[in-house]
Scaffold this motif. Structure first.
Motif, PDB file in Angstrom:
ATOM      1  N   MET A  79       0.455  -1.240  -0.177  1.00 40.94           N
ATOM      2  CA  MET A  79      -0.151   0.470  -0.514  1.00 40.94           C
ATOM      3  C   MET A  79       0.557   1.527  -0.275  1.00 40.94           C
ATOM      4  O   MET A  79       0.333   2.291  -0.453  1.00 40.94           O
ATOM      5  CB  MET A  79      -0.879  -0.252   1.192  1.00 40.94           C
ATOM      6  N   ARG A  80       2.039   1.352   0.431  1.00 43.75           N
ATOM      7  CA  ARG A  80       2.930   2.374   1.020  1.00 43.75           C
ATOM      8  C   ARG A  80       3.134   2.774  -0.830  1.00 43.75           C
ATOM      9  O   ARG A  80       3.566   4.032  -0.915  1.00 43.75           O
ATOM     10  CB  ARG A  80       4.182   2.299   1.948  1.00 43.75           C
ATOM     11  N   TRP A  81       4.246   1.874  -1.370  1.00 41.52           N
ATOM     12  CA  TRP A  81       4.405   1.799  -2.970  1.00 41.52           C
ATOM     13  C   TRP A  81       3.396   2.058  -4.185  1.00 41.52           C
ATOM     14  O   TRP A  81       3.724   3.077  -4.199  1.00 41.52           O
ATOM     15  CB  TRP A  81       4.949   0.206  -2.485  1.00 41.52           C
ATOM     16  N   LEU A  82       2.459   1.776  -4.104  1.00 39.41           N
ATOM     17  CA  LEU A  82       1.146   2.335  -4.263  1.00 39.41           C
ATOM     18  C   LEU A  82       0.919   3.973  -3.810  1.00 39.41           C
ATOM     19  O   LEU A  82       1.025   4.524  -5.009  1.00 39.41           O
ATOM     20  CB  LEU A  82      -0.177   1.729  -4.469  1.00 39.41           C
ATOM     21  N   GLU A  83       0.771   3.798  -2.840  1.00 40.72           N
ATOM     22  CA  GLU A  83       0.980   5.162  -2.521  1.00 40.72           C
ATOM     23  C   GLU A  83       1.706   6.771  -3.016  1.00 40.72           C
ATOM     24  O   GLU A  83       1.565   7.655  -3.489  1.00 40.72           O
ATOM     25  CB  GLU A  83       0.380   5.637  -1.167  1.00 40.72           C
ATOM     26  N   SER A  84       2.817   5.809  -3.089  1.00 41.08           N
ATOM     27  CA  SER A  84       4.665   6.421  -3.880  1.00 41.08           C
ATOM     28  C   SER A  84       4.328   6.872  -4.806  1.00 41.08           C
ATOM     29  O   SER A  84       4.489   7.693  -5.253  1.00 41.08           O
ATOM     30  CB  SER A  84       5.796   6.583  -2.743  1.00 41.08           C
ATOM     31  N   LEU A  85       3.061   5.681  -6.035  1.00 44.75           N
ATOM     32  CA  LEU A  85       3.018   5.740  -6.772  1.00 44.75           C
ATOM     33  C   LEU A  85       2.000   7.015  -7.515  1.00 44.75           C
ATOM     34  O   LEU A  85       2.866   7.726  -8.518  1.00 44.75           O
ATOM     35  CB  LEU A  85       3.234   4.216  -7.752  1.00 44.75           C
ATOM     36  N   ALA A  86       0.989   6.453  -6.262  1.00 45.08           N
ATOM     37  CA  ALA A  86       0.308   7.978  -6.950  1.00 45.08           C
ATOM     38  C   ALA A  86       0.767   9.173  -6.793  1.00 45.08           C
ATOM     39  O   ALA A  86       0.062   9.872  -7.608  1.00 45.08           O
ATOM     40  CB  ALA A  86      -0.718   7.625  -6.092  1.00 45.08           C
ATOM     41  N   ALA A  87       1.661   9.236  -5.831  1.00 46.36           N
ATOM     42  CA  ALA A  87       2.296  10.398  -5.316  1.00 46.36           C
ATOM     43  C   ALA A  87       3.123  11.242  -6.777  1.00 46.36           C
ATOM     44  O   ALA A  87       3.041  12.327  -7.272  1.00 46.36           O
ATOM     45  CB  ALA A  87       2.508  11.147  -4.962  1.00 46.36           C
ATOM     46  N   SER A  88       4.082  10.142  -7.430  1.00 47.15           N
ATOM     47  CA  SER A  88       4.638  10.791  -8.902  1.00 47.15           C
ATOM     48  C   SER A  88       4.310  10.961  -9.752  1.00 47.15           C
ATOM     49  O   SER A  88       4.727  11.683 -10.787  1.00 47.15           O
ATOM     50  CB  SER A  88       5.555   9.517  -8.861  1.00 47.15           C
ATOM     51  N   ARG A  89       2.969  10.357  -9.628  1.00 45.05           N
ATOM     52  CA  ARG A  89       1.660  10.965 -10.525  1.00 45.05           C
ATOM     53  C   ARG A  89       2.675  10.375 -12.285  1.00 45.05           C
ATOM     54  O   ARG A  89       2.406  10.833 -13.090  1.00 45.05           O
ATOM     55  CB  ARG A  89       1.570  12.444 -11.337  1.00 45.05           C
ATOM     56  N   THR A  90       3.687   9.404 -12.564  1.00 41.59           N
ATOM     57  CA  THR A  90       4.220   8.615 -13.422  1.00 41.59           C
ATOM     58  C   THR A  90       3.042   7.743 -14.191  1.00 41.59           C
ATOM     59  O   THR A  90       3.259   7.085 -15.583  1.00 41.59           O
ATOM     60  CB  THR A  90       5.758   8.700 -13.448  1.00 41.59           C
ATOM     61  N   VAL A  91       2.677   7.049 -13.378  1.00 45.26           N
ATOM     62  CA  VAL A  91       1.444   5.479 -13.803  1.00 45.26           C
ATOM     63  C   VAL A  91       0.320   5.790 -13.073  1.00 45.26           C
ATOM     64  O   VAL A  91       0.503   6.137 -11.855  1.00 45.26           O
ATOM     65  CB  VAL A  91       2.182   4.303 -13.735  1.00 45.26           C
ATOM     66  N   ALA A  92      -0.774   5.592 -13.519  1.00 44.45           N
ATOM     67  CA  ALA A  92      -2.186   5.808 -13.304  1.00 44.45           C
ATOM     68  C   ALA A  92      -1.635   3.885 -12.435  1.00 44.45           C
ATOM     69  O   ALA A  92      -1.582   2.800 -12.885  1.00 44.45           O
ATOM     70  CB  ALA A  92      -3.349   5.135 -13.939  1.00 44.45           C
ATOM     71  N   VAL A  93      -2.407   3.897 -10.664  1.00 42.26           N
ATOM     72  CA  VAL A  93      -2.434   2.665 -10.054  1.00 42.26           C
ATOM     73  C   VAL A  93      -3.709   3.316  -9.266  1.00 42.26           C
ATOM     74  O   VAL A  93      -4.102   4.928  -8.836  1.00 42.26           O
ATOM     75  CB  VAL A  93      -1.074   3.109  -9.032  1.00 42.26           C
ATOM     76  N   PRO A  94      -3.852   2.272  -8.824  1.00 43.74           N
ATOM     77  CA  PRO A  94      -5.053   2.568  -7.718  1.00 43.74           C
ATOM     78  C   PRO A  94      -4.403   3.218  -5.706  1.00 43.74           C
ATOM     79  O   PRO A  94      -3.518   2.322  -5.738  1.00 43.74           O
ATOM     80  CB  PRO A  94      -5.821   0.587  -7.064  1.00 43.74           C
ATOM     81  N   GLU A  95      -5.104   4.152  -5.747  1.00 42.81           N
ATOM     82  CA  GLU A  95      -4.310   4.761  -4.533  1.00 42.81           C
ATOM     83  C   GLU A  95      -5.539   4.206  -3.402  1.00 42.81           C
ATOM     84  O   GLU A  95      -6.908   3.695  -3.101  1.00 42.81           O
ATOM     85  CB  GLU A  95      -4.797   6.689  -4.950  1.00 42.81           C
ATOM     86  N   PRO A  96      -4.037   3.464  -2.868  1.00 40.60           N
ATOM     87  CA  PRO A  96      -5.083   3.239  -1.306  1.00 40.60           C
ATOM     88  C   PRO A  96      -5.522   4.295  -0.480  1.00 40.60           C
ATOM     89  O   PRO A  96      -5.271   5.381  -0.390  1.00 40.60           O
ATOM     90  CB  PRO A  96      -3.522   2.890  -0.015  1.00 40.60           C
ATOM     91  N   VAL A  97      -6.578   4.234  -0.287  1.00 36.55           N
ATOM     92  CA  VAL A  97      -7.621   4.583   1.641  1.00 36.55           C
ATOM     93  C   VAL A  97      -7.062   4.084   2.874  1.00 36.55           C
ATOM     94  O   VAL A  97      -7.043   3.059   3.065  1.00 36.55           O
ATOM     95  CB  VAL A  97      -9.146   4.165   1.011  1.00 36.55           C
ATOM     96  N   THR A  98      -6.818   5.114   3.819  1.00 32.55           N
ATOM     97  CA  THR A  98      -6.324   4.354   4.876  1.00 32.55           C
ATOM     98  C   THR A  98      -7.652   4.475   5.860  1.00 32.55           C
ATOM     99  O   THR A  98      -8.435   5.499   5.497  1.00 32.55           O
ATOM    100  CB  THR A  98      -5.004   5.551   5.546  1.00 32.55           C
ATOM    101  N   THR A  99      -7.568   3.773   7.365  1.00 31.24           N
ATOM    102  CA  THR A  99      -8.702   3.403   8.378  1.00 31.24           C
ATOM    103  C   THR A  99      -8.700   5.545   8.635  1.00 31.24           C
ATOM    104  O   THR A  99      -7.562   5.855   8.117  1.00 31.24           O
ATOM    105  CB  THR A  99      -8.342   3.144   8.962  1.00 31.24           C
ATOM    106  N   THR A 100      -9.493   5.696   9.087  1.00 36.51           N
ATOM    107  CA  THR A 100     -10.171   6.720  10.603  1.00 36.51           C
ATOM    108  C   THR A 100      -8.576   6.997  10.592  1.00 36.51           C
ATOM    109  O   THR A 100      -8.198   7.901  11.412  1.00 36.51           O
ATOM    110  CB  THR A 100     -11.651   6.991  10.734  1.00 36.51           C
TER     111      THR A 100
END
Length: 224
Positions: A79-100
């Motif tokens: 999940m942390r890697w996907l979050e980092s990839l999403a922030a880079s905006r270089t490739v489209a990935v499903p962004e993790p959603v954290t709990t409350t």
């Protein structure tokens, strides 16, 4: 609540997991799990749903790992890697959603299981499972996306990152597809000592020698 076991049918298992997943959406993510629409995407080792809240403004993916899934630390790293990839905006990935409370993975007790299942929630990413591979430019786009993934993995450091290593040796020598007993039926018996040197040997029994040579070649290439 019934006990989750192999005695339950596929439909009964999924119904039980659906109820647990909806309860976790409410308790851990602040969503209205009971009122949300849950469309099953698959159920094998993981149960995966597309979740659409009543307001239909956003959709999510809920993945509940039940059977022999990756341990929670590896899922958190994923999940942390996907979050980092999403922030880079270089490739489209499903962004993790954290709990409350800020967690990536939620442990869920399943009746009849010794260990809890794990739930991860991600934002729904529109797309297709069967892209038009033969259309011009599609292969190029896939290559560009793969290059971005490799560059990100090689240059971005994530603290305490824990995921399986899939290098040439793992895939070709110790991977499940080749070490499982059933692989002998599909690929033939282990190679005899002369296999790699004999031009007259049947190609099927030589698969072990071939994969060993492939590992050596890949290792030498990587080091040079």
């Amino acid at each position: 609540m019934p006990t989750f076991s192999r005695d339950l049918s596929h439909t009964e298992q999924l119904a039980l997991l659906d109820g647990l997943m909806r309860a976790a959406l409410t308790e851990s993510y602040g969503l209205d799990g009971a009122a949300a629409t849950a469309e099953v995407q698959q159920y094998e080792d993981n149960a995966v749903w597309r979740i659409t809240p009543p307001d239909r403004t956003n959709s999510f993916v809920a993945r509940l790992s039940v059977r022999d899934g990756r341990p929670a630390p590896q899922q958190r790293s994923e999940m942390r890697w996907l979050e980092s990839l999403a922030a880079s905006r270089t490739v489209a990935v499903p962004e993790p959603v954290t709990t409350t409370s800020g967690h990536y993975v939620v442990p869920i007790g399943v009746p009849g299981h010794d260990e809890p299942a794990t739930l991860a929630l991600l934002r729904w990413l529109p797309g297709t499972a069967e892209p038009p591979y033969r259309e011009p430019g599609v292969a190029q786009q896939m290559g560009i996306a793969t290059a971005h993934l490799h560059e990100h993995a090689a240059t971005v450091h994530l603290h305490e990152f824990d995921r399986p290593v899939w290098d040439a040796e793992t895939i070709l020598l110790s991977g499940h597809a080749l070490t499982h007993p059933d692989s002998h039926e599909q690929l033939g018996p282990p190679a005899p000592p002369h296999c790699a040197k004999s031009p007259t040997s049947s190609p099927q029994p030589c698969w072990r020698a071939a994969r060993t040579e492939a590992v050596s070649t890949a290792t030498c290439t990587a080091r040079t």
